[in-house]
Design an enzyme around this catalytic site. Structure first.
Site, PDB file in Angstrom:
ATOM      1  CG  HIS A 179      -5.959  -2.620   8.832  1.00  0.00           C
ATOM      2  ND1 HIS A 179      -6.181  -1.349   9.424  1.00  0.00           N
ATOM      3  CD2 HIS A 179      -4.683  -2.755   8.922  1.00  0.00           C
ATOM      4  CE1 HIS A 179      -5.046  -0.790   9.780  1.00  0.00           C
ATOM      5  NE2 HIS A 179      -3.975  -1.612   9.310  1.00  0.00           N
ATOM      6  CG  ASP A 233      -8.976  -1.956  11.960  1.00  0.00           C
ATOM      7  OD1 ASP A 233      -7.866  -2.538  11.625  1.00  0.00           O
ATOM      8  OD2 ASP A 233      -9.468  -1.176  11.420  1.00  0.00           O
ATOM      9  CG  ASP A 240      -0.467  -0.545   2.495  1.00  0.00           C
ATOM     10  OD1 ASP A 240       1.005  -0.363   2.590  1.00  0.00           O
ATOM     11  OD2 ASP A 240      -1.071  -0.996   3.579  1.00  0.00           O
ATOM     12  CD  GLU A 263      -8.813   0.754   7.927  1.00  0.00           C
ATOM     13  OE1 GLU A 263      -8.728  -0.051   8.772  1.00  0.00           O
ATOM     14  OE2 GLU A 263      -8.192   1.745   7.976  1.00  0.00           O
TER      15      GLU A 263
HETATM   16  P1  PGA Z   1       2.233  -1.490  12.645  1.00  0.00           P
HETATM   17  O1  PGA Z   1       0.935  -1.590  11.452  1.00  0.00           O
HETATM   18  O2  PGA Z   1       3.191  -2.638  12.374  1.00  0.00           O
HETATM   19  O3  PGA Z   1       2.899  -0.357  12.666  1.00  0.00           O
HETATM   20  O4  PGA Z   1       1.599  -2.090  13.878  1.00  0.00           O
HETATM   21  C1  PGA Z   1       0.422  -2.723  11.092  1.00  0.00           C
HETATM   22  C2  PGA Z   1      -0.978  -2.404  10.279  1.00  0.00           C
HETATM   23  O5  PGA Z   1      -1.512  -1.274  10.386  1.00  0.00           O
HETATM   24  O6  PGA Z   1      -1.124  -3.125   9.232  1.00  0.00           O
END
Ligand code: PGA
Length: 276
Positions: free
Chosen positions: A155, A153, A84, A160
């Site tokens: 995702h 959450d 992304d 999302e």
């Molecule tokens: P993080 O993010 O590794 O900074 O916890 C992971 C994500 O949001 O997919």
């Protein structure tokens, strides 16, 4: 022995549970390097790797960098696609995923520049950019392995809750929750976090021949519970892994903290039996 070989073939979703994130990160780096080396040993075809950003993969990338420098693995024949990128953030912005990937991985390994793919969040025609990305993944032969993290959450990439489990690369709107979580990189101001991103879809990830998801720390415990014990549902998009033939979630004890004891024991027993 026959039973052991037979067990090795079981390809359901797995949880690899390590004491802490350092041990989990090492496991993931070695697993990725082994997969690259195994393919290189039997074919000249490139290894197609999906990559993620975030705090979680940094230790895994550090170990991969060490392994490249030590000659234990090479990315010369790896083609990578990142999952992304924010929409509208200049590539040179320190929090763009272009900047992140160069800082934490690409500038320190031997992957050829032309093999690196990251969505252009500033494309004049975002829909065409996303469509071309899917086509480029297909033209490369599809993913051998997709490395991802997960959000609090649940995702996967920026898919999302309520993203279709059949989704493909597209422009997505970030939830308020995700923008609050990511505001730690934007002066703690959620308003500075871009409102949209381009993201591979859930199905782009699950169409990979193997998916490895990293989830460390207590903040990921609810997502792990939902992913493992909850329904296969767009409410927790990483739950799509429940239907994958070769999906691995690498956790630490803290991120398993909300699992039922029986679930925890089941995955520990599967790992011991399969010796993976
Ligand atoms: P993080 O993010 O590794 O900074 O916890 C992971 C994500 O949001 O997919």
């Amino acid at each position: 022995m026959a039973i052991f070989v037979e067990r090795k073939k079981i390809n359901d979703m797995k949880l690899i549970i390590r004491d802490n994130s350092a041990a989990g990160s090492l496991w993931a780096a070695h697993h990725i390097a082994d997969a690259i080396n195994r393919k290189a040993a039997k074919s000249n075809e490139p290894f197609v790797l999906g990559l993620c950003t975030g705090s979680t993969p940094i230790e895994t990338y550090k170990e991969l960098i060490r392994m490249v420098k030590a000659g234990e693995v090479s990315f010369k024949n790896v083609i990578s696609f990142n999952m992304d990128e924010y929409v509208g953030l200049p590539e040179s912005h320190p929090e763009s995923y272009h900047s992140f990937m160069h800082k934490y991985l690409f500038d320190q390994i031997d992957e050829p520049a032309q093999n690196i793919h990251i969505l252009n969040g500033n494309a004049a025609d975002p829909a065409a950019e996303c469509e071309a990305y899917e086509k480029a993944i297909e033209a490369a032969g599809g993913f051998d392995l997709f490395l991802g993290g997960i959000g609090e959450d649940g995702h996967i990439a920026f898919n999302e809750p309520f993203s279709p489990l059949t989704s493909r690369t597209r422009v997505v709107t970030l939830t308020e929750d995700t923008r609050i979580v990511n505001s730690r990189f934007f002066d703690n101001d959620p308003n500075k976090v871009p409102k949209q991103a381009m993201s591979v879809g859930v199905a782009t990830v699950t169409s990979s021949r193997e998916v490895v998801i990293l989830a460390f720390g207590p903040k990921k415990a609810r997502a792990i519970k939902d992913a493992v014990e909850g329904p296969y549902s767009h409410m927790c998009t990483v739950s799509a892994l429940q239907n994958h033939q070769n999906g691995i979630i690498v956790c630490d004890e803290a991120s398993c903290g909300e699992l039922k004891l029986n679930s925890y024991r089941y995955f520990k027993a599967v790992e011991a039996a399969e010796n993976i």
